[in-house]
Scaffold this motif. Structure first.
Motif, PDB file in Angstrom:
ATOM      1  N   CYS A   1       0.927  -1.298  -0.005  1.00 39.92           N
ATOM      2  CA  CYS A   1       0.130   0.153   0.110  1.00 39.92           C
ATOM      3  C   CYS A   1       0.827   1.398  -0.074  1.00 39.92           C
ATOM      4  O   CYS A   1       2.073   1.262  -0.115  1.00 39.92           O
TER       5      CYS A   1
ATOM      6  N   CYS B   1      -2.203  -3.303  -4.207  1.00 35.59           N
ATOM      7  CA  CYS B   1      -3.073  -2.998  -3.005  1.00 35.59           C
ATOM      8  C   CYS B   1      -3.883  -2.017  -3.805  1.00 35.59           C
ATOM      9  O   CYS B   1      -4.524  -2.270  -4.854  1.00 35.59           O
ATOM     10  N   CYS B   2      -4.230  -0.877  -3.048  1.00 35.91           N
ATOM     11  CA  CYS B   2      -5.105  -0.088  -3.410  1.00 35.91           C
ATOM     12  C   CYS B   2      -5.173   0.459  -4.785  1.00 35.91           C
ATOM     13  O   CYS B   2      -3.919   0.805  -5.108  1.00 35.91           O
TER      14      CYS B   2
HETATM   15 ZN    ZN Z   1      -3.802  -0.391   0.075  1.00 36.41          ZN
END
Ligand code: ZN
Length: 318
Positions: free
Chosen positions: A221, A297-298
């Protein structure tokens, strides 16, 4: 192709994980970012980005798992991020803690079948940010409870992720060790890339996580692949275990090298989206960088996982 093992489970030279669930499901309208009610990204919020979608819109979660599997994921993460009882309680779902955790694992296992492994996701409680170090005992009990649920529901490994503080990560590692499950442990560096929010360098974090029982250590992240590389290389210099890397797909700045602190978070993230092609190159060089587990991740939907799969193929690691 070289392989390594994680507590007896064979993994490929570079194992491909999946992408980011909560941001993607938020974009699709199934997860509440909380931005209408409060300043998100403080770590102190009440209800943002919690995973009640597992029981309220299970078909949406199932579909996203299927997309990741189709894109080449070897490991699917059950959507149990922010699913400790106290965090869910702040969002009004405390009584559904068991239902949310068990549903998340069941859905991931059903989609994975015998094509992928299922990992339980465990993250920070946010109690250190809210209450200070006196929260350690409470954090331990909450994480221990969640780990027991994940193990009971049948996950094959645990991914401890998005911890800002090493002290809380070490608490989670203690809980995870008691399960006997394989453990991947990744810190998120915020607000700087040079130390955790409790003042430990990436190298120190990596060394401690490996010493405390993680079979793979790394970062996830907050940074795009390129910016995350400096963190990974520092970790590489002090540990022999494979690294795990799950970067975000958002552009940050030298002044603010973490996307959850930039003003575009969370409602204008489209304007700082990193293209998937940078993930092709990142994946292609993963094995050389010592990365044994690679995911997103995001900001990473299935197209990013597909891009990484292409990169691994290009390098002969998939
Ligand atoms: Zn993330």
């Amino acid at each position: 192709m070289a392989e390594h093992t994680l507590k007896g489970i064979g993994f490929k030279d570079v194992t491909l994980g999946d992408g980011g669930y909560l941001i993607e499901l938020e974009r699709r309208g199934y997860v509440d970012s909380g931005s209408e009610r409060e300043t998100v990204g403080t770590g102190k919020g009440s209800g943002q980005f919690t995973p009640e979608v597992t029981i309220e819109h299970p078909e949406a979660l199932r579909g996203l798992h299927e997309e990741f599997l189709l894109a080449g994921s070897d490991v699917l993460q059950a959507l149990t991020f922010f699913a400790t009882r106290e965090k869910l309680g702040r969002a009004g779902y405390g009584d559904e803690t068991e239902a949310i955790n068990y549903a998340a694992v069941r859905i991931a296992r059903e989609v994975a079948g015998d094509q992928a492994r299922v990992a339980g996701s465990v993250t920070r409680t946010q109690l250190f940010e809210r209450e200070g170090a006196t929260a350690a005992g409470k954090a331990h009990d909450l994480i221990a409870e969640q780990v027991r649920m994940l193990q009971d529901a049948g996950v094959g490994l645990l991914i401890l992720e998005t911890f800002f503080r090493l002290d809380e990560m070490l608490i989670a590692l203690k809980c995870a060790r008691e399960s006997g499950l394989p453990i991947i442990a990744t810190m998120s560096f915020r607000p700087t890339t040079t130390e955790s929010s409790d003042g430990n360098s990436p190298a120190a974090c990596a060394a401690e996580m490996a010493a405390e029982g993680a079979q793979m250590v790394g970062a996830n992240c907050e940074q795009d692949p390129e910016r995350m590389l400096s963190i990974l290389r520092e970790m590489r210099s002090v540990v022999d275990v494979p690294l795990a890397a799950q970067p975000a797909a958002f552009r940050t700045t030298d002044e603010t090298p973490c996307f959850t602190k930039i003003p575009e978070f969370p409602d204008d993230l489209e304007t700082v989206q990193v293209s998937r092609s940078s993930f092709v190159d990142f994946a292609a060089s993963a094995a050389e960088e010592g990365i044994g587990f690679l995911g997103g991740c995001c900001g990473c939907n299935a197209s990013y996982i597909r891009a990484m799969h292409r990169g691994l193929q290009r390098s002969g690691s998939a």
